[in-house]
Design a protein around this motif. Sequence first.
Motif, PDB file in Angstrom:
ATOM      1  N   SER A  44     -62.896  -9.687 -68.134  1.00  0.00           N
ATOM      2  CA  SER A  44     -63.474 -10.840 -68.809  1.00  0.00           C
ATOM      3  C   SER A  44     -64.933 -10.557 -69.135  1.00  0.00           C
ATOM      4  O   SER A  44     -65.655  -9.976 -68.329  1.00  0.00           O
ATOM      5  CB  SER A  44     -63.375 -12.085 -67.911  1.00  0.00           C
ATOM      6  OG  SER A  44     -64.078 -13.167 -68.489  1.00  0.00           O
ATOM      7  N   VAL A  45     -65.369 -10.966 -70.339  1.00  0.00           N
ATOM      8  CA  VAL A  45     -66.746 -10.732 -70.777  1.00  0.00           C
ATOM      9  C   VAL A  45     -67.566 -12.023 -70.722  1.00  0.00           C
ATOM     10  O   VAL A  45     -68.613 -12.129 -71.373  1.00  0.00           O
ATOM     11  CB  VAL A  45     -66.772 -10.149 -72.203  1.00  0.00           C
ATOM     12  CG1 VAL A  45     -66.156  -8.772 -72.234  1.00  0.00           C
ATOM     13  CG2 VAL A  45     -66.052 -11.080 -73.185  1.00  0.00           C
ATOM     14  N   ASP A  46     -67.103 -13.001 -69.922  1.00  0.00           N
ATOM     15  CA  ASP A  46     -67.815 -14.272 -69.842  1.00  0.00           C
ATOM     16  C   ASP A  46     -69.220 -14.108 -69.268  1.00  0.00           C
ATOM     17  O   ASP A  46     -70.115 -14.885 -69.576  1.00  0.00           O
ATOM     18  CB  ASP A  46     -67.027 -15.267 -68.977  1.00  0.00           C
ATOM     19  CG  ASP A  46     -65.726 -15.680 -69.651  1.00  0.00           C
ATOM     20  OD1 ASP A  46     -65.643 -15.546 -70.885  1.00  0.00           O
ATOM     21  OD2 ASP A  46     -64.794 -16.105 -68.946  1.00  0.00           O
TER      22      ASP A  46
ATOM     23  N   ILE B  13     -72.822 -10.920 -75.569  1.00  0.00           N
ATOM     24  CA  ILE B  13     -72.958  -9.771 -76.465  1.00  0.00           C
ATOM     25  C   ILE B  13     -74.333  -9.750 -77.130  1.00  0.00           C
ATOM     26  O   ILE B  13     -74.927  -8.677 -77.321  1.00  0.00           O
ATOM     27  CB  ILE B  13     -71.829  -9.787 -77.525  1.00  0.00           C
ATOM     28  CG1 ILE B  13     -71.906  -8.537 -78.405  1.00  0.00           C
ATOM     29  CG2 ILE B  13     -71.887 -11.048 -78.345  1.00  0.00           C
ATOM     30  CD1 ILE B  13     -71.745  -7.235 -77.678  1.00  0.00           C
TER      31      ILE B  13
ATOM     32  N   TYR C  78     -67.546  -4.905 -74.116  1.00  0.00           N
ATOM     33  CA  TYR C  78     -67.344  -6.224 -74.727  1.00  0.00           C
ATOM     34  C   TYR C  78     -66.217  -6.170 -75.753  1.00  0.00           C
ATOM     35  O   TYR C  78     -65.328  -7.036 -75.757  1.00  0.00           O
ATOM     36  CB  TYR C  78     -68.636  -6.706 -75.378  1.00  0.00           C
ATOM     37  CG  TYR C  78     -68.487  -8.049 -76.058  1.00  0.00           C
ATOM     38  CD1 TYR C  78     -68.618  -9.223 -75.332  1.00  0.00           C
ATOM     39  CD2 TYR C  78     -68.184  -8.135 -77.419  1.00  0.00           C
ATOM     40  CE1 TYR C  78     -68.466 -10.458 -75.939  1.00  0.00           C
ATOM     41  CE2 TYR C  78     -68.034  -9.371 -78.030  1.00  0.00           C
ATOM     42  CZ  TYR C  78     -68.171 -10.521 -77.291  1.00  0.00           C
ATOM     43  OH  TYR C  78     -68.006 -11.743 -77.901  1.00  0.00           O
TER      44      TYR C  78
ATOM     45  N   TYR D 261     -62.721  -5.633 -73.981  1.00  0.00           N
ATOM     46  CA  TYR D 261     -62.149  -6.700 -73.160  1.00  0.00           C
ATOM     47  C   TYR D 261     -62.295  -8.098 -73.760  1.00  0.00           C
ATOM     48  O   TYR D 261     -61.871  -9.069 -73.133  1.00  0.00           O
ATOM     49  CB  TYR D 261     -62.818  -6.705 -71.776  1.00  0.00           C
ATOM     50  CG  TYR D 261     -62.450  -5.512 -70.928  1.00  0.00           C
ATOM     51  CD1 TYR D 261     -61.159  -5.355 -70.446  1.00  0.00           C
ATOM     52  CD2 TYR D 261     -63.405  -4.546 -70.615  1.00  0.00           C
ATOM     53  CE1 TYR D 261     -60.818  -4.259 -69.666  1.00  0.00           C
ATOM     54  CE2 TYR D 261     -63.078  -3.445 -69.844  1.00  0.00           C
ATOM     55  CZ  TYR D 261     -61.786  -3.307 -69.367  1.00  0.00           C
ATOM     56  OH  TYR D 261     -61.451  -2.227 -68.613  1.00  0.00           O
ATOM     57  N   LYS D 262     -62.855  -8.232 -74.954  1.00  0.00           N
ATOM     58  CA  LYS D 262     -63.100  -9.575 -75.475  1.00  0.00           C
ATOM     59  C   LYS D 262     -61.808 -10.333 -75.762  1.00  0.00           C
ATOM     60  O   LYS D 262     -61.785 -11.575 -75.703  1.00  0.00           O
ATOM     61  CB  LYS D 262     -63.958  -9.507 -76.749  1.00  0.00           C
ATOM     62  CG  LYS D 262     -63.265  -8.904 -77.949  1.00  0.00           C
ATOM     63  CD  LYS D 262     -64.149  -9.021 -79.186  1.00  0.00           C
ATOM     64  CE  LYS D 262     -63.449  -8.494 -80.426  1.00  0.00           C
ATOM     65  NZ  LYS D 262     -64.276  -8.682 -81.642  1.00  0.00           N
ATOM     66  N   ASN D 263     -60.712  -9.625 -76.064  1.00  0.00           N
ATOM     67  CA  ASN D 263     -59.429 -10.286 -76.332  1.00  0.00           C
ATOM     68  C   ASN D 263     -58.447 -10.146 -75.183  1.00  0.00           C
ATOM     69  O   ASN D 263     -57.287 -10.546 -75.309  1.00  0.00           O
ATOM     70  CB  ASN D 263     -58.800  -9.716 -77.610  1.00  0.00           C
ATOM     71  CG  ASN D 263     -59.631 -10.013 -78.846  1.00  0.00           C
ATOM     72  OD1 ASN D 263     -60.210 -11.092 -78.958  1.00  0.00           O
ATOM     73  ND2 ASN D 263     -59.701  -9.066 -79.768  1.00  0.00           N
TER      74      ASN D 263
END
Length: 296
Positions: free
Chosen positions: A161-163, A167, A210, A213-215
């Motif tokens: 997860s990129v939470d 970015i 990012y 793993y963004k999707n």
Amino acid sequence: MTTESFAHLTLLFGLLGNAVSFMVFLAPLPTFYKVYKKKSTEGFQSVPYVVGLFSAMLWIYYALLKANAMLLITINTIGCFIQTFYICFFLFYAPKKARIESLKLIVLMIVVGFGLIVGLTQFFAFGANRVKIVGWICLVFALCVFVAPLGVVRQVIKTKSVDYMPILLSVALTLNAVTWFFYGLLLQDFNIAIPNVLGFTFGVVQIILYFVYKNKKPICNENEKVSGLEIKNIATEEKKIPENKDDELIDVVKLSKLMCSIPAVAKLNENNNIVADDHPIIVQPHVPNHVIEVAA
């Protein structure tokens, strides 16, 4: 390339570095807006801002000792004011425990740490050696600061997860590292250039992660899974409990008190009456299975 061209490029990258660094300094503003709206710092910490203030003060001291580093002084002076504002804002809305911990950190890093660096280098180092020592201190501290994002990188890989890795901030930090690297390289100051190589590397890694793993679907933490199962089990058990549970408990208590109030049975008399301490309790055995009923 002529010396004048080098000077122009150095000035250009220095100005770009000032502009990008100023934007990075403003990055925490949304966080402090949330703090202002909620009137509480909640789970936020003051460590990044105290470290940022210490770093800015350290680079100003180095730039004052070194010639031709005015652009370092300008941006870090602005950084000192901004970080001081953040710290004061944090202390105003922080709870008592967090405020005390923040004050301890400020005294440790700003008063003791920075004070010792200035005092020792002023009294025990002279001329070029003083600049070299302070430069090495800035280099090591900058490397430590750039290593800090490794925790975020590890968390992104673990949770997919990129939470926790915005970015825009990652791009800004990468551009910041690039501009200051070329500024230090053109200025022939490796104390400025070397740490930003590491900053650029970690920035590129964060940007790559990012987009990888963004999707992706985030993986829940094991602790979160366990706590979720516990909550679900508790809810299930609560559903199983009947609504008249309290009434049943009251009946059980009454029955137990009643049984405790009956004295020990000595014997049965001839008419099947229970005799206890010469006080017979007459029982009518009308139930075929010989169940004894005791009137309350």
